[in-house]
Design an enzyme around this catalytic site. Structure first.
Site, PDB file in Angstrom:
ATOM      1  N   GLY A 137       1.042  -1.336  -0.293  1.00 36.16           N
ATOM      2  CA  GLY A 137      -0.098   0.224  -0.088  1.00 36.16           C
ATOM      3  C   GLY A 137       0.579   1.394  -0.512  1.00 36.16           C
ATOM      4  N   ILE A 138       0.351   2.154   0.852  1.00 30.82           N
ATOM      5  CA  ILE A 138       1.090   3.756   1.062  1.00 30.82           C
ATOM      6  C   ILE A 138       2.382   3.850   1.044  1.00 30.82           C
ATOM      7  CG2 ILE A 138       0.978   5.928   1.934  1.00 30.82           C
ATOM      8  CD1 ILE A 138      -2.247   5.536   1.136  1.00 30.82           C
ATOM      9  N   GLY A 179      -0.311   0.195   9.966  1.00 34.32           N
ATOM     10  CA  GLY A 179      -1.702   1.073  10.357  1.00 34.32           C
ATOM     11  C   GLY A 179      -2.465  -0.107  10.311  1.00 34.32           C
ATOM     12  N   TYR A 227     -10.593   3.855  14.555  1.00 34.37           N
ATOM     13  CA  TYR A 227      -9.707   4.100  13.332  1.00 34.37           C
ATOM     14  C   TYR A 227     -10.108   5.449  13.533  1.00 34.37           C
ATOM     15  CZ  TYR A 227      -7.697   4.325   8.755  1.00 34.37           C
ATOM     16  OH  TYR A 227      -6.890   4.388   7.721  1.00 34.37           O
ATOM     17  N   LYS A 241      -6.760   8.169  13.904  1.00 31.57           N
ATOM     18  CA  LYS A 241      -5.405   9.172  13.647  1.00 31.57           C
ATOM     19  C   LYS A 241      -6.621   9.994  14.146  1.00 31.57           C
ATOM     20  CE  LYS A 241      -4.554   5.968  10.556  1.00 31.57           C
ATOM     21  NZ  LYS A 241      -3.814   5.427  10.120  1.00 31.57           N
ATOM     22  N   ILE A 290      -7.948   5.948  -0.950  1.00 30.70           N
ATOM     23  CA  ILE A 290      -7.126   5.625  -1.501  1.00 30.70           C
ATOM     24  C   ILE A 290      -6.832   4.339  -2.221  1.00 30.70           C
ATOM     25  CG2 ILE A 290      -4.256   5.716  -2.121  1.00 30.70           C
ATOM     26  CD1 ILE A 290      -4.965   8.270  -2.006  1.00 30.70           C
TER      27      ILE A 290
END
Length: 259
Positions: free
Chosen positions: A14-15, A88, A152, A156, A185
């Protein structure tokens, strides 16, 4: 000039993976960390320069392990220029009744405590050496309650507050601390979260991220973002050109925050 050194957590997919690749392309020597050895092997295999991407297995919810990895990198390289906290897990859009104490604790342990551990370990080094960049991947959920699940969203939002104080603590030492907050995303976060959380989450396939109709309504660009669109912002924040950017939450969400 000496090659700049970066650590990226959650770089197995992922990111985080995209950030690791982008930093390598920008000339950094990158230590990619992840809880999954198999995912790290895939990350390294696809790197444009295997010599500049090294891997370390790391559970970010373990303070001693985080501190040890940072210390090992500094011992080997002599410095740490950039710390990117990207690891995460996603809670499947669980509401307050669906969020068990066990699910809450696991998400907070990884997303919030894991970020704190990365920030603290990096700050210990960067404050002493007199320079550095701490960059954390937040989320649009840090400011919008309906964006994701309860734990979540809480994690954040906590990251944003933490970095505002962190930026105050480290700035006088030549260190900056910022958050990049993606919107929707295209990644495999749900799949990796299902692997890590197991039956703590009943359904990982709910919420804004799985509904094109909602994208079209909420996101002016009318599409999800790409990993490289997040990674490019991180590369900028890591650069000397971003030396006066500190304590900021930079939304990369296609305009969602403007609606």
């Amino acid at each position: 000039m000496k090659q700049r050194i970066a650590i990226v957590t959650g770089a197995g997919s992922g990111i985080g993976q995209g950030i690791a690749y982008a930093l390598v392309e920008a000339g950094y020597r990158v230590y990619a960390t992840d809880i999954s050895e198999a995912r790290l092997a895939s990350t390294k295999a696809a790197a444009s320069s295997a010599d500049d991407l090294l891997t370390r297995v790391l559970d970010v919810s373990d303070w001693a392990a985080v501190e040890r990895v940072v210390a090992d990198v500094v011992e080997h390289e002599g410095a740490l220029d950039v710390m990117v906290n990207s690891a995460g897990v996603f809670d499947g859009y669980a509401d307050v009744l669906e969020t068990t104490p066990e699910l809450w604790q696991r998400v907070i342990d990884v997303n919030l405590s894991g970020t704190f551990y990365g920030c603290r370990a990096a700050a210990q080094v960067m404050v002493k050496q007199g320079h550095g960049r701490i960059i954390t991947i937040g989320s649009v959920a840090g400011q919008r309650g309906a964006a994701d699940g309860l734990s979540y969203v809480a994690s954040k939002a906590g990251i944003e507050g933490m970095h505002r104080r962190l930026a105050v603590d480290v700035a006088a030492h030549g260190v900056t601390a910022n958050v990049v907050a993606p919107g929707v995303i295209k990644t495999n976060l749900r799949a990796t979260s299902e692997e890590l959380l197991g039956d703590l989450v009943a359904d990982q396939n709910r919420g804004i991220g799985v509904s094109p109709d909602i994208w079209n309504f909420l996101i002016p660009t009318r599409r999800p973002g790409e990993v490289h669109e997040i990674a490019s912002v991180v590369v900028f924040l890591a650069s000397p050109q971003a030396s006066y950017v500190n304590g900021q939450v930079i939304q990369v969400d296609g305009g969602w925050n403007a609606v």
